[in-house]
Design a protein around this motif. Structure first.
Motif, PDB file in Angstrom:
ATOM      1  N   ALA A 185      -3.957   7.341   3.705  1.00  0.00           N
ATOM      2  CA  ALA A 185      -2.916   7.000   2.714  1.00  0.00           C
ATOM      3  C   ALA A 185      -2.043   7.783   2.564  1.00  0.00           C
ATOM      4  O   ALA A 185      -0.354   7.440   2.683  1.00  0.00           O
ATOM      5  CB  ALA A 185      -3.796   8.406   1.388  1.00  0.00           C
ATOM      6  N   GLN A 186      -2.015   8.438   4.172  1.00  0.00           N
ATOM      7  CA  GLN A 186      -0.965   9.547   4.552  1.00  0.00           C
ATOM      8  C   GLN A 186      -0.118   8.621   4.919  1.00  0.00           C
ATOM      9  O   GLN A 186       1.350   8.375   5.607  1.00  0.00           O
ATOM     10  CB  GLN A 186      -1.692  10.559   6.219  1.00  0.00           C
ATOM     11  CG  GLN A 186      -1.643  11.656   4.814  1.00  0.00           C
ATOM     12  CD  GLN A 186      -1.825  12.910   6.041  1.00  0.00           C
ATOM     13  OE1 GLN A 186      -3.018  12.907   7.463  1.00  0.00           O
ATOM     14  NE2 GLN A 186      -1.683  14.262   5.729  1.00  0.00           N
ATOM     15  N   ALA A 193       5.568   3.902   3.338  1.00  0.00           N
ATOM     16  CA  ALA A 193       6.360   3.352   2.528  1.00  0.00           C
ATOM     17  C   ALA A 193       7.812   4.043   2.304  1.00  0.00           C
ATOM     18  O   ALA A 193       9.093   3.535   2.547  1.00  0.00           O
ATOM     19  CB  ALA A 193       5.650   3.983   1.453  1.00  0.00           C
ATOM     20  N   ASP A 194       7.845   5.457   3.247  1.00  0.00           N
ATOM     21  CA  ASP A 194       9.095   6.502   3.052  1.00  0.00           C
ATOM     22  C   ASP A 194      10.221   5.288   4.760  1.00  0.00           C
ATOM     23  O   ASP A 194      11.729   5.726   3.831  1.00  0.00           O
ATOM     24  CB  ASP A 194       8.952   7.823   3.784  1.00  0.00           C
ATOM     25  CG  ASP A 194       8.100   8.711   2.785  1.00  0.00           C
ATOM     26  OD1 ASP A 194       8.316   8.504   1.485  1.00  0.00           O
ATOM     27  OD2 ASP A 194       7.201   9.435   2.844  1.00  0.00           O
ATOM     28  N   SER A 197      11.560  -3.245   7.492  1.00  0.00           N
ATOM     29  CA  SER A 197      11.010  -3.041   6.076  1.00  0.00           C
ATOM     30  C   SER A 197       9.807  -3.785   4.934  1.00  0.00           C
ATOM     31  O   SER A 197       9.108  -3.196   4.815  1.00  0.00           O
ATOM     32  CB  SER A 197      12.081  -2.575   4.592  1.00  0.00           C
ATOM     33  OG  SER A 197      11.654  -2.282   3.536  1.00  0.00           O
ATOM     34  N   LEU A 198       9.965  -5.033   5.315  1.00  0.00           N
ATOM     35  CA  LEU A 198       8.967  -5.884   4.116  1.00  0.00           C
ATOM     36  C   LEU A 198       8.038  -6.000   5.123  1.00  0.00           C
ATOM     37  O   LEU A 198       6.903  -6.209   4.332  1.00  0.00           O
ATOM     38  CB  LEU A 198       9.997  -7.074   4.279  1.00  0.00           C
ATOM     39  CG  LEU A 198      10.761  -7.215   3.085  1.00  0.00           C
ATOM     40  CD1 LEU A 198      11.863  -8.669   2.798  1.00  0.00           C
ATOM     41  CD2 LEU A 198      10.273  -6.869   1.966  1.00  0.00           C
ATOM     42  N   VAL A 254       5.885  -2.374   4.098  1.00  0.00           N
ATOM     43  CA  VAL A 254       5.195  -2.536   2.870  1.00  0.00           C
ATOM     44  C   VAL A 254       6.176  -3.461   2.183  1.00  0.00           C
ATOM     45  O   VAL A 254       6.587  -4.129   0.944  1.00  0.00           O
ATOM     46  CB  VAL A 254       5.653  -1.352   1.961  1.00  0.00           C
ATOM     47  CG1 VAL A 254       5.082  -1.079   0.867  1.00  0.00           C
ATOM     48  CG2 VAL A 254       6.030  -0.140   2.506  1.00  0.00           C
ATOM     49  N   PRO A 255       5.016  -5.101   1.977  1.00  0.00           N
ATOM     50  CA  PRO A 255       4.870  -6.196   1.937  1.00  0.00           C
ATOM     51  C   PRO A 255       5.512  -6.112   0.565  1.00  0.00           C
ATOM     52  O   PRO A 255       4.763  -5.355  -0.111  1.00  0.00           O
ATOM     53  CB  PRO A 255       3.920  -6.857   1.805  1.00  0.00           C
ATOM     54  CG  PRO A 255       3.475  -6.482   3.328  1.00  0.00           C
ATOM     55  CD  PRO A 255       3.718  -4.828   2.698  1.00  0.00           C
ATOM     56  N   PRO A 256       5.961  -7.174  -0.601  1.00  0.00           N
ATOM     57  CA  PRO A 256       6.318  -6.766  -1.759  1.00  0.00           C
ATOM     58  C   PRO A 256       5.463  -7.083  -2.491  1.00  0.00           C
ATOM     59  O   PRO A 256       4.307  -7.375  -1.403  1.00  0.00           O
ATOM     60  CB  PRO A 256       7.260  -8.067  -2.195  1.00  0.00           C
ATOM     61  CG  PRO A 256       8.398  -8.986  -0.973  1.00  0.00           C
ATOM     62  CD  PRO A 256       7.256  -8.166   0.602  1.00  0.00           C
TER      63      PRO A 256
END
Length: 180
Positions: free
Chosen positions: A65-66, A72-73, A132-133, A136-138
């Motif tokens: 989770a971390q 995400a950040d 970025s994608l 964290v993929p859409p």
């Protein structure tokens, strides 16, 4: 000679079993007794003792989770970087040249960067967005069900309008046939 290479005594076994009974994990027991983790595992297995894996599972879930939060950040930061880079394409800039036979420096303020610099800014923005994608993929929620629902309702409405128009047309033809 270290403790890890000396034979295991009955007292060592008793200490390992006692520490296991206190709920200590394998690694902690190994550290406290100066024994190898494998030795602790073998002794506990011989005694029919198992280690509670829930703490390890909880720690792993927490760490996962971390890492997800960090990804995400980072993805947000990369999106913001891409935004800044694309904005720079239309802002005033300073172009410069350094060199020549006299090794001179010259600069000039322009209303927006030259096309080559814009191309580089766009490429950098594209790379930032791509990374970025990947981090964290859409979401897979593409709205297909909603679109199908809207299209389905549209088809029902069109069919009703067609049926009504056909009915009115048939009524008009009958009325025309009855007139003298």
């Amino acid at each position: 000679m270290s403790n890890q290479h000396r034979p295991v005594t009955p007292e060592d076994r008793d200490e390992i079993i006692l520490l296991h009974g206190e709920g200590k994990g394998r690694n902690e027991i190994a550290r406290l007794t100066g024994r190898a983790q494998r030795t602790v595992s073998v002794i506990c297995a011989e005694e029919g003792l198992v280690f509670d894996a829930s703490m390890t599972e909880d720690a792993t879930r927490h760490r996962v989770a971390q890492l997800a939060a960090l990804r995400a950040d980072t993805a947000v930061d990369l999106h913001l970087d891409a935004l800044k880079l694309t904005q720079q394409m239309w802002e005033p800039a300073t172009i410069f040249n350094f060199g020549g036979k006299d090794n001179t420096y010259r600069d000039k303020h322009v209303s927006e960067p030259p096309s080559g610099d814009k191309k580089n800014l766009m490429a950098a923005a594209g790379i930032a967005l791509e990374k970025s994608l990947k981090l964290v993929p859409p979401a897979d929620d593409t709205g297909v069900e909603d679109a199908q629902s809207v299209l389905g309702q549209l088809m029902v409405g069109l069919k009703a309008a067609y049926d009504q128009a056909k009915s009115e047309e048939a009524g008009n033809e009958e009325a025309e046939g009855e007139s003298p």
